[in-house]
Scaffold this motif. Structure first.
Motif, mmCIF file in Angstrom:
data_model
loop_
_atom_site.group_PDB
_atom_site.id
_atom_site.type_symbol
_atom_site.label_atom_id
_atom_site.label_comp_id
_atom_site.label_asym_id
_atom_site.label_seq_id
_atom_site.Cartn_x
_atom_site.Cartn_y
_atom_site.Cartn_z
ATOM 1 N N LYS A 195 0.623 -1.193 -0.050
ATOM 2 C CA LYS A 195 0.007 -0.019 0.051
ATOM 3 C C LYS A 195 1.042 1.292 0.029
ATOM 4 O O LYS A 195 0.273 2.085 -0.550
ATOM 5 C CB LYS A 195 -0.899 0.095 1.224
ATOM 6 N N TYR A 196 2.001 1.054 0.620
ATOM 7 C CA TYR A 196 2.939 2.472 0.657
ATOM 8 C C TYR A 196 3.404 2.682 -0.696
ATOM 9 O O TYR A 196 3.352 3.825 -1.105
ATOM 10 C CB TYR A 196 4.300 2.430 1.606
ATOM 11 N N THR A 232 0.568 4.186 -2.661
ATOM 12 C CA THR A 232 0.403 5.620 -2.245
ATOM 13 C C THR A 232 1.370 6.584 -2.648
ATOM 14 O O THR A 232 0.902 7.810 -2.891
ATOM 15 C CB THR A 232 0.177 5.417 -0.615
ATOM 16 N N TYR A 237 -5.406 -5.491 -4.696
ATOM 17 C CA TYR A 237 -5.860 -6.205 -3.515
ATOM 18 C C TYR A 237 -7.024 -7.314 -3.514
ATOM 19 O O TYR A 237 -7.158 -8.287 -2.989
ATOM 20 C CB TYR A 237 -6.456 -4.960 -2.699
ATOM 21 N N LYS A 241 -3.739 -3.374 0.380
ATOM 22 C CA LYS A 241 -5.085 -3.032 0.848
ATOM 23 C C LYS A 241 -5.280 -1.560 1.009
ATOM 24 O O LYS A 241 -4.394 -0.827 1.704
ATOM 25 C CB LYS A 241 -5.143 -3.635 2.168
ATOM 26 N N ASN A 265 -5.915 2.412 1.962
ATOM 27 C CA ASN A 265 -6.305 3.101 3.134
ATOM 28 C C ASN A 265 -6.521 4.503 3.042
ATOM 29 O O ASN A 265 -6.662 4.850 1.589
ATOM 30 C CB ASN A 265 -5.214 2.999 4.324
ATOM 31 N N THR A 266 -6.846 5.180 4.240
ATOM 32 C CA THR A 266 -7.400 6.547 3.971
ATOM 33 C C THR A 266 -6.260 7.496 3.291
ATOM 34 O O THR A 266 -6.509 8.357 2.513
ATOM 35 C CB THR A 266 -7.625 7.055 5.126
ATOM 36 N N TYR A 267 -4.824 6.996 3.440
ATOM 37 C CA TYR A 267 -4.017 7.755 2.832
ATOM 38 C C TYR A 267 -3.897 7.753 1.169
ATOM 39 O O TYR A 267 -3.833 8.898 0.640
ATOM 40 C CB TYR A 267 -2.517 7.465 3.375
ATOM 41 N N PHE A 295 -15.365 0.661 1.517
ATOM 42 C CA PHE A 295 -15.339 0.285 2.873
ATOM 43 C C PHE A 295 -16.857 -0.343 3.442
ATOM 44 O O PHE A 295 -16.761 -1.131 4.051
ATOM 45 C CB PHE A 295 -15.137 1.732 3.617
#
Length: 797
Positions: A708-709, A712, A741, A749, A751-753, A789
């Protein structure tokens, strides 16, 4: 061909005899002294009173060999009227058989290239003697089956004992007398036992596997593990008992039942079984086989009916050591069920008079409580054993009293400190320590006892109490209790307590920690090691103080200067990683990238000189990449790409953090001193690197998969760029992340970032003609957030 005269023929035969005589003398000269001295050393060491003082080793052994459990139901071990004890009563000779020279050709499997070199190696000669002497007793076939673990006999099958019995006469024919055979067999048993003990203490040749450490006897292509060596000891003992059983039957026909014959072989049944139990208890077996075999041999000894007649001090010592060997095997298995069995054996020893456990035996059980699945229950049971020891020594006058020693209290304290990280556990550990200091003034708790309590206090965040323990240790040492001298691990714990006060240490506190290091060296003559300096450097690196980089580099300079005379403080990879991290955080240094490169080159230079052992590892490379990326120097990103390419193409040690650090460099903005942007991010290069990661993983050329990093960071690179349609491109990367994912990449996965990075790209669209599209993407992203979500909540429910 002319016929030789009588005189010439006589001279010819004399020359042949002389030639063979010289050859035999040469063989005896080259091999006899070496083998004889080693064997005598083994015999004397095994018969010393401190044989049982060998500490049990709990190293993991991955042994998949078949079980070798012989059954003695066909030929009972129990003697008639205890004749074994009478028949072999005299003390055995400490000398080893000097008549033997290895002749088995099957053992000579070494290559011709290194044969001459190996023949000069003492360990190699000893192993050659072991294997050759074993084949004389058991025969070639059975010996190599046992060495290779190919014997399939079980405790309910007498085939293994049949193999031994069938080759009995053949092995007896290798010796002139039965007395020589018995002496040689016993010496071979002791030699195998001593070799197993050397393995348990780490003094024998090793071969390391990927996950475990295996100790093996290696001779040419032959390899024998300690467990198989213990099986060999079992087989030789069965052969001895078989020969003696037959001998007893013949004697009864000639002499009669009322008279026993002493053959002078010098070893009792107790001593033979003691050798077998010692071998199994040190075999590093963790599958329960050692427990089973040691219990079996103790049962054989007890069935003989002689244990109740043990009155001699040496007999009582050996009998107690047999129990201790079973307990050691139970503890070595690291199974709780075997630990309970060890407790039962300890209770049996306390109930069997005049036998009584020694402190060493009790300490083995306490070690099991402290290290086999530590818990509060185990700690309470360990303290109960300590209470029983104290009570029995105070109330009873025991011939074999087991008075608690330093190790006893240390194991109980360790059991409490490992039970759980709670204040109650720390309180109980401190209470046991105070009891030891008050009630036993002649016992000095060693540094490891204090270290266990200090470690627990640090885990609980009670740094002041940890420092109080260290101060108590120092004051006791200065008052005359020399055993309480702190060691280097104590110093490192003290430095941890001093230098890592939450949330961050001040400059004065860190400087105080450095000064204490010199004071400890002068006061207690304890030299710090590399870990000591690493603690200080890491504390400076994480302090966020302006001078942290200079202080870290200064400590590194001290280590590099002193390592030429003190190899124990030679900097390692963790040292350089911490120093480079400290440099990358020093924002006041504009050329921190070049500074980090200089430190990196210093590490390479010291490694090329042989002053440090390790080459730069991936954490060091990652720290260097991060320092270059964080630098404001012109061209630092390009230099970071050169380092990244070196990692990928030459060393092939990259991990996901390496890729993500490089992606972070492509997504960064570069500003001048006034805060103006002088260089935007490079999203196209970031996306190309992301494509490379995905392609390498799907082609199975790399195990690194984007997380995810990674996604992002690429999305953020588009948001910080000035490229056209950056909102649409950021949204496209987000969609790739969601697809990855859903296809099974759980590390990707969203995320909000990630969603916020897309919204940020939409909000900072520069071109007017793209604002409508950006607003549409913003709305669709918000809808995607809600749907994603809700999908997670539905399936998690």
């Amino acid at each position: 061909m002319t016929k030789l005269t009588d005189r010439e023929e006589i001279l010819y035969h004399i020359m042949i005899i002389y030639y063979y005589f010289i050859s035999i003398c040469f063989i005896i000269y080259t091999n006899h002294n070496l083998v004889h001295s080693f064997c005598c050393c083994n015999t004397q060491r095994l018969r010393k009173d401190d044989t049982s003082s060998y500490a049990p080793s709990f190293s993991s052994i991955d042994n998949n060999n078949e079980l070798l459990l012989y059954d003695r139901t066909a030929t009972t071990v129990s003697s008639k009227n205890g004749r074994y004890r009478k028949r072999i009563r005299n003390k055995q000779s400490s000398s080893w058989p000097s008549y033997y020279q290895p002749t088995t050709q099957q053992l000579d499997t070494s290559s011709s290239n290194n044969k001459q070199e190996r023949n000069g190696n003492e360990e190699y000669q000893i192993q050659k003697w072991l294997l050759s002497s074993t084949t004389l007793i058991l025969g070639d076939e059975l010996t190599f089956k046992l060495i290779n673990g190919e014997t399939n006999a079980t405790s309910t099958n007498t085939s293994a004992f049949g193999i031994i019995s069938n080759s009995r006469q053949q092995s007896l024919d290798n010796f002139d007398t039965k007395k020589e055979y018995l002496k040689h067999a016993i010496s071979t048993m002791q030699s195998w036992c001593q070799w197993i003990i050397q393995c348990s203490t780490g003094r024998s040749r090793r071969s390391r596997s990927r996950s475990t450490t295996k100790y093996q006897l290696t001779y040419g292509s032959i390899k024998c593990s300690p467990v198989n060596a213990a099986k060999i000891v079992d087989a030789i003992l069965y052969r001895l008992l078989d020969v003696l059983e037959l001998e007893l039957e013949l004697e009864e026909e000639v002499v009669g039942d009322d008279k026993a014959v002493d053959h002078g072989n010098g070893t009792t049944l107790l001593e033979l079984i003691h050798i077998a139990i010692t071998a199994w208890s040190n075999s590093k077996d963790r599958d329960g086989l050692a427990v089973h075999r040691t219990e079996y041999w103790l049962q054989v000894l007890q069935d003989d009916g002689q244990t109740s007649n043990f009155t001699d001090d040496n007999d009582m010592r050996l009998y107690e050591e047999c129990y201790r060997g079973i307990i050691r095997a139970c503890i070595s298995s690291h199974e709780y069920q075997h630990l309970e069995k060890a407790i039962g054996l300890l209770d049996d020893m306390r109930a069997e008079q005049p036998l009584y456990p020694t402190a060493q035996t009790c300490n083995l059980v306490l070690y099991g409580f402290a290290n086999c699945k530590p818990s509060t229950k185990n700690a309470k049971q360990a303290e109960d054993i300590l209470k029983n020891m104290i009570h029995d020594c105070q109330e009873n006058e025991l011939k074999y009293a087991y008075r608690p020693d330093t190790n006893t209290f240390r194991q109980v304290i360790t059991a409490w400190t490992k039970s759980e990280a709670t204040d109650e556990a720390a309180k109980n550990a401190r209470r046991i320590l105070d009891q030891m200091l008050t009630d036993y003034p002649t016992l000095d708790p060693d540094a490891s006892t204090f270290n266990a309590i200090m470690t627990l206090y640090l885990q609980l965040g009670r740094r002041k109490k940890a420092l109080a323990i260290f101060d108590q240790m120092c004051s006791l040492q200065q008052s005359g209790r020399k055993g309480t001298k702190p060691d280097v691990y104590s110093i490192n714990l003290m430095l941890n307590a001093l230098s890592k006060q939450p949330p961050f240490c001040s400059s004065e506190e860190l400087q105080k920690a450095e000064d204490v290091l010199d004071v400890i060296r002068e006061s207690f003559n304890v030299a710090p090691d590399v870990q000591s300096y690493n603690i200080l450097i890491d504390s400076w690196a994480k302090s966020n103080l302006p001078e942290s980089a200079e202080k870290a580099v200064l400590l590194l300079d001290i280590m590099e200067r002193r390592c030429r005379l003190e190899p124990s403080i030679a900097p390692d990879c963790y040292t350089y990683t911490s120093v480079i991290n400290a440099i990358s955080k020093s924002k006041q240094h504009k050329r921190r990238g070049s500074w980090a490169e200089e430190i990196f080159q210093r590490m390479k230079s010291l490694h090329s000189q042989g002053l440090i052992t390790n080459e730069p590892t991936i954490p060091v490379y990652n720290a260097l990449l991060n320092a270059l990326i964080a630098s404001d120097e012109y061209g630092s990103i390009e230099r970071a790409w050169v380092v990244f390419t070196e990692i990928i193409e030459t060393s092939d040690i990259a991990n996901i953090r390496t890729y993500n650090t490089m992606l972070k460099g492509y997504s960064a903005l570069v500003r001048n001193d006034d805060g103006d942007i002088i260089s935007y991010s490079r999203p196209r290069l970031a996306e190309q690197l992301l494509d490379r990661m995905e392609l390498s993983y799907y082609r199975e050329t790399s195990d690194i998969i984007p997380d995810k990093y990674s996604y992002t960071t690429v999305i953020s690179a588009y948001g910080r760029s000035n490229v056209k349609r950056k909102a649409a491109k950021a949204h496209w990367v987000l969609q790739r992340m969601v697809d990855a994912y859903q296809e099974g990449n759980n590390s990707a996965k969203p995320n909000t970032y990630a969603f916020n990075a897309v919204l940020n790209a939409c909000a900072h669209t520069r071109y007017p003609e793209e604002k409508v599209e950006a607003f549409t993407i913003l709305c669709s992203t918000l809808i995607l957030v809600s749907c994603f979500f809700l999908h997670l909540v539905y399936f998690n429910a």
